[in-house]
Design a protein around this motif. Structure first.
Motif, PDB file in Angstrom:
ATOM      1  N   SER A 226       0.818  -1.217   0.000  1.00  0.00           N
ATOM      2  CA  SER A 226       0.000   0.000   0.000  1.00  0.00           C
ATOM      3  C   SER A 226       0.852   1.268   0.000  1.00  0.00           C
ATOM      4  CB  SER A 226      -0.940   0.008   1.206  1.00  0.00           C
ATOM      5  OG  SER A 226      -0.193   0.026   2.413  1.00  0.00           O
ATOM      6  N   LYS A 227       2.090   1.193   0.453  1.00  0.00           N
ATOM      7  CA  LYS A 227       2.964   2.372   0.465  1.00  0.00           C
ATOM      8  C   LYS A 227       3.459   2.701  -0.940  1.00  0.00           C
ATOM      9  CE  LYS A 227       4.721   1.813   5.197  1.00  0.00           C
ATOM     10  NZ  LYS A 227       3.980   0.591   5.538  1.00  0.00           N
ATOM     11  N   CYS A 228       3.377   1.712  -1.824  1.00  0.00           N
ATOM     12  CA  CYS A 228       3.840   1.905  -3.198  1.00  0.00           C
ATOM     13  C   CYS A 228       2.672   1.964  -4.182  1.00  0.00           C
ATOM     14  CB  CYS A 228       4.782   0.773  -3.574  1.00  0.00           C
ATOM     15  SG  CYS A 228       5.400   0.849  -5.266  1.00  0.00           S
ATOM     16  N   CYS A 229       1.807   0.960  -4.137  1.00  0.00           N
ATOM     17  CA  CYS A 229       0.660   0.876  -5.059  1.00  0.00           C
ATOM     18  C   CYS A 229      -0.633   0.804  -4.249  1.00  0.00           C
ATOM     19  CB  CYS A 229       0.817  -0.323  -5.978  1.00  0.00           C
ATOM     20  SG  CYS A 229       2.253  -0.217  -7.091  1.00  0.00           S
ATOM     21  N   GLN A 230      -1.246  -0.365  -4.171  1.00  0.00           N
ATOM     22  CA  GLN A 230      -2.409  -0.551  -3.308  1.00  0.00           C
ATOM     23  C   GLN A 230      -2.343  -1.955  -2.696  1.00  0.00           C
ATOM     24  OE1 GLN A 230      -5.951   0.167  -5.665  1.00  0.00           O
ATOM     25  NE2 GLN A 230      -5.404  -1.346  -7.210  1.00  0.00           N
ATOM     26  N   ALA A 231      -2.886  -2.075  -1.498  1.00  0.00           N
ATOM     27  CA  ALA A 231      -2.795  -3.334  -0.764  1.00  0.00           C
ATOM     28  C   ALA A 231      -3.600  -4.427  -1.463  1.00  0.00           C
ATOM     29  CB  ALA A 231      -3.284  -3.145   0.664  1.00  0.00           C
ATOM     30  N   TRP A 232      -3.195  -5.667  -1.215  1.00  0.00           N
ATOM     31  CA  TRP A 232      -3.904  -6.839  -1.763  1.00  0.00           C
ATOM     32  C   TRP A 232      -3.720  -7.988  -0.790  1.00  0.00           C
ATOM     33  CZ3 TRP A 232      -2.563 -11.846  -2.963  1.00  0.00           C
ATOM     34  CH2 TRP A 232      -3.462 -12.583  -3.741  1.00  0.00           C
ATOM     35  N   ILE A 233      -4.755  -8.824  -0.661  1.00  0.00           N
ATOM     36  CA  ILE A 233      -4.670  -9.996   0.201  1.00  0.00           C
ATOM     37  C   ILE A 233      -5.443 -11.135  -0.455  1.00  0.00           C
ATOM     38  CG2 ILE A 233      -6.736  -9.417   1.577  1.00  0.00           C
ATOM     39  CD1 ILE A 233      -5.215 -10.484   4.048  1.00  0.00           C
ATOM     40  N   SER A 234      -4.960 -12.355  -0.317  1.00  0.00           N
ATOM     41  CA  SER A 234      -5.655 -13.501  -0.896  1.00  0.00           C
ATOM     42  C   SER A 234      -6.914 -13.801  -0.092  1.00  0.00           C
ATOM     43  CB  SER A 234      -4.743 -14.733  -0.897  1.00  0.00           C
ATOM     44  OG  SER A 234      -4.516 -15.177   0.438  1.00  0.00           O
ATOM     45  N   LYS A 235      -7.834 -14.519  -0.706  1.00  0.00           N
ATOM     46  CA  LYS A 235      -9.067 -14.894  -0.016  1.00  0.00           C
ATOM     47  C   LYS A 235      -8.760 -15.732   1.222  1.00  0.00           C
ATOM     48  CE  LYS A 235     -13.485 -17.320  -0.705  1.00  0.00           C
ATOM     49  NZ  LYS A 235     -14.333 -18.070  -1.677  1.00  0.00           N
ATOM     50  N   GLU A 236      -7.821 -16.661   1.091  1.00  0.00           N
ATOM     51  CA  GLU A 236      -7.482 -17.542   2.212  1.00  0.00           C
ATOM     52  C   GLU A 236      -6.913 -16.743   3.379  1.00  0.00           C
ATOM     53  OE1 GLU A 236      -7.969 -19.539  -1.451  1.00  0.00           O
ATOM     54  OE2 GLU A 236      -6.476 -17.978  -0.969  1.00  0.00           O
ATOM     55  N   ALA A 237      -6.009 -15.827   3.089  1.00  0.00           N
ATOM     56  CA  ALA A 237      -5.407 -15.017   4.150  1.00  0.00           C
ATOM     57  C   ALA A 237      -6.430 -14.073   4.765  1.00  0.00           C
ATOM     58  CB  ALA A 237      -4.220 -14.226   3.602  1.00  0.00           C
ATOM     59  N   ARG A 238      -7.328 -13.561   3.928  1.00  0.00           N
ATOM     60  CA  ARG A 238      -8.376 -12.671   4.432  1.00  0.00           C
ATOM     61  C   ARG A 238      -9.307 -13.417   5.378  1.00  0.00           C
ATOM     62  NH1 ARG A 238      -8.804  -7.539   5.457  1.00  0.00           N
ATOM     63  NH2 ARG A 238      -8.867  -8.687   7.415  1.00  0.00           N
ATOM     64  N   PHE A 239      -9.683 -14.633   5.014  1.00  0.00           N
ATOM     65  CA  PHE A 239     -10.570 -15.437   5.855  1.00  0.00           C
ATOM     66  C   PHE A 239      -9.943 -15.708   7.225  1.00  0.00           C
ATOM     67  CE2 PHE A 239     -14.236 -17.661   3.543  1.00  0.00           C
ATOM     68  CZ  PHE A 239     -14.471 -16.560   2.746  1.00  0.00           C
ATOM     69  N   GLU A 240      -8.645 -15.883   7.261  1.00  0.00           N
ATOM     70  CA  GLU A 240      -7.961 -16.147   8.532  1.00  0.00           C
ATOM     71  C   GLU A 240      -8.064 -14.957   9.486  1.00  0.00           C
ATOM     72  OE1 GLU A 240      -3.971 -17.288   7.745  1.00  0.00           O
ATOM     73  OE2 GLU A 240      -4.519 -19.177   6.745  1.00  0.00           O
ATOM     74  N   LYS A 241      -8.197 -13.760   8.928  1.00  0.00           N
ATOM     75  CA  LYS A 241      -8.255 -12.549   9.750  1.00  0.00           C
ATOM     76  C   LYS A 241      -9.677 -12.197  10.184  1.00  0.00           C
ATOM     77  CE  LYS A 241      -4.153 -10.532   7.542  1.00  0.00           C
ATOM     78  NZ  LYS A 241      -3.300 -10.435   8.741  1.00  0.00           N
ATOM     79  N   TRP A 242     -10.670 -12.801   9.541  1.00  0.00           N
ATOM     80  CA  TRP A 242     -12.073 -12.557   9.908  1.00  0.00           C
ATOM     81  C   TRP A 242     -12.554 -13.633  10.871  1.00  0.00           C
ATOM     82  CZ3 TRP A 242     -13.670 -11.851   4.112  1.00  0.00           C
ATOM     83  CH2 TRP A 242     -13.548 -10.502   3.752  1.00  0.00           C
ATOM     84  N   ASN A 243     -13.515 -13.260  11.716  1.00  0.00           N
ATOM     85  CA  ASN A 243     -14.177 -14.267  12.546  1.00  0.00           C
ATOM     86  C   ASN A 243     -14.901 -15.262  11.644  1.00  0.00           C
ATOM     87  OD1 ASN A 243     -13.369 -13.040  14.943  1.00  0.00           O
ATOM     88  ND2 ASN A 243     -15.177 -11.716  14.994  1.00  0.00           N
ATOM     89  N   GLU A 244     -14.899 -16.521  12.030  1.00  0.00           N
ATOM     90  CA  GLU A 244     -15.467 -17.571  11.196  1.00  0.00           C
ATOM     91  C   GLU A 244     -16.926 -17.299  10.841  1.00  0.00           C
ATOM     92  OE1 GLU A 244     -15.886 -22.468  11.101  1.00  0.00           O
ATOM     93  OE2 GLU A 244     -14.897 -21.459  12.781  1.00  0.00           O
ATOM     94  N   SER A 245     -17.671 -16.738  11.783  1.00  0.00           N
ATOM     95  CA  SER A 245     -19.100 -16.487  11.556  1.00  0.00           C
ATOM     96  C   SER A 245     -19.345 -15.366  10.546  1.00  0.00           C
ATOM     97  CB  SER A 245     -19.780 -16.138  12.880  1.00  0.00           C
ATOM     98  OG  SER A 245     -19.211 -14.963  13.436  1.00  0.00           O
ATOM     99  N   GLU A 246     -18.315 -14.553  10.264  1.00  0.00           N
ATOM    100  CA  GLU A 246     -18.475 -13.396   9.378  1.00  0.00           C
ATOM    101  C   GLU A 246     -17.914 -13.635   7.983  1.00  0.00           C
ATOM    102  OE1 GLU A 246     -16.270 -10.489  11.510  1.00  0.00           O
ATOM    103  OE2 GLU A 246     -17.926  -9.932  12.846  1.00  0.00           O
ATOM    104  N   ARG A 247     -17.134 -14.685   7.825  1.00  0.00           N
ATOM    105  CA  ARG A 247     -16.347 -14.843   6.607  1.00  0.00           C
ATOM    106  C   ARG A 247     -17.162 -14.835   5.321  1.00  0.00           C
ATOM    107  NH1 ARG A 247     -12.520 -19.656   9.100  1.00  0.00           N
ATOM    108  NH2 ARG A 247     -11.233 -18.288  10.419  1.00  0.00           N
ATOM    109  N   GLU A 248     -18.152 -15.714   5.229  1.00  0.00           N
ATOM    110  CA  GLU A 248     -18.912 -15.850   3.979  1.00  0.00           C
ATOM    111  C   GLU A 248     -19.682 -14.578   3.654  1.00  0.00           C
ATOM    112  OE1 GLU A 248     -18.577 -18.100   1.801  1.00  0.00           O
ATOM    113  OE2 GLU A 248     -17.315 -19.446   3.005  1.00  0.00           O
ATOM    114  N   ASN A 249     -20.300 -13.976   4.664  1.00  0.00           N
ATOM    115  CA  ASN A 249     -21.064 -12.757   4.433  1.00  0.00           C
ATOM    116  C   ASN A 249     -20.151 -11.605   4.020  1.00  0.00           C
ATOM    117  OD1 ASN A 249     -23.605 -11.137   4.628  1.00  0.00           O
ATOM    118  ND2 ASN A 249     -22.434 -10.065   6.218  1.00  0.00           N
TER     119      ASN A 249
END
Length: 331
Positions: free
Chosen positions: A121-144
């Motif tokens: 993000s300091k150079c272009c724009q941030a990006w995260i994979s779906k798998e890594a993103r899911f790990e950071k969300w609570n399980e109950s919130e992931r799909e929504n």
């Protein structure tokens, strides 16, 4: 006898052939209606971006380059750059802004060899994979949450922001602190007509709005000396700290600190402040920064976009508020 035969034939026609005709006609109409409904309900139709169909993404941490479909890439950008609990219209605005920023980078040449854009993000724009993103969300919130991200990107397929018929350099940031900034106040150089300082409301309700940094006097001096070895300051003299000029967006443009005159952007970088919109004071043996806003302040404020969406504004209204004189078109 002939009349009887004619009556019998007529009866057969009425009882058997005509119902068949009506039944087939109904079936044809039914199939057509079903097909139409199927077409209207298909939200996963791919969009032909032509030469922009694929994005070559540099993963800064590994140096690897991954090739992704444009909208597939944007799922990772939007989910990384904006909280999924923001309003849907704010997420849509972020999707269009991120798509435009990506197209601008591709069109105007990348600073990365063999890649169009990077995930820093300091150079272009941030990006995260779906798998890594899911790990950071609570399980109950992931799909929504993921469904909201995908909908924001898919429902704005093909949409980009242009000025004078060309994709804009669609900068964005977290929180403007009440007013955005012109680009030259942050990076120097020329200003773009679509990147003007505009008022934004409702940002005070977000955690990104205000922050503090407190250092001892010796820490303060040492940090500046890392960049300016000739720095000197007499804290007993009130005139040693003085704001000389503000930017159009009400951030610090120039400040006097002891024997130096520095820009607000440089002070932000030296002390790791969230914004160049700050107040500085000496309190006993400490130096305190009270900071308003988060980010460089140029372009769309993400919390401002969410605030506008809460007020009922749609993504096009949000975008046209933050980028002056632009159009939203299909690529």
């Amino acid at each position: 006898m002939k009349k009887i035969i004619v009556y019998i034939i007529s009866f057969v026609l009425i009882c058997f052939i005509i119902p068949i005709i009506f039944t087939n006609s109904f079936k044809i109409k039914e199939v057509m209606a079903d097909n139409k409904e199927e077409i209207n309900n298909d939200t996963n139709v791919s969009y032909d971006y032509g030469k922009y169909n694929k994005v070559k993404l540099l993963h800064v941490s590994t140096g690897e380059i991954e090739e992704l479909g444009l909208d597939q890439y944007l799922y990772g950008v939007v989910s990384s750059e904006m909280p999924a609990n923001f309003e849907e219209e704010a997420l849509k605005a972020q999707a269009v802004v991120a798509r435009t920023y990506t197209i601008y980078k591709i069109t105007n040449g990348s600073k990365h060899e063999n890649a169009n854009i990077c995930d820093d993000s300091k150079c272009c724009q941030a990006w995260i994979s779906k798998e890594a993103r899911f790990e950071k969300w609570n399980e109950s919130e992931r799909e929504n949450n993921w469904s909201k991200i995908v909908n924001a990107v898919d429902s704005t397929k093909g949409k980009i922001i242009t000025y004078d018929g060309k994709p804009i350099n669609a900068f964005f940031h977290s929180n403007s602190g009440g007013k955005t900034e012109i680009a030259s106040s942050v990076w120097g150089g020329k200003d773009e007509p679509y990147l003007q300082a505009v008022e934004t409301s409702g940002e005070g309700n977000y955690t990104q709005y205000s922050s503090e940094v407190i250092l001892t006097k010796s820490e303060f001096v040492d940090k500046i000396k890392q960049y300016h070895s000739n720095f000197e300051i007499d804290f007993s003299n009130e005139n040693q700290i003085e704001i000389l000029e503000y930017t159009e967006g009400q951030r610090i443009k120039t400040i006097k600190l002891g024997n130096l005159e520095l820009t607000g952007t440089e002070i932000r970088n030296i002390f790791g402040l969230k914004s160049a919109k700050f107040e500085i004071s000496v309190d006993g043996e400490n130096v305190k920064f009270k900071v308003i806003g988060y980010g460089h302040g140029v372009g769309m404020s993400q919390t401002g976009a969410d605030s506008m969406a809460k007020e009922g504004k749609n993504y096009e209204e949000i975008i046209k508020h933050y980028y002056t004189g632009v159009e939203i078109v299909n690529l």
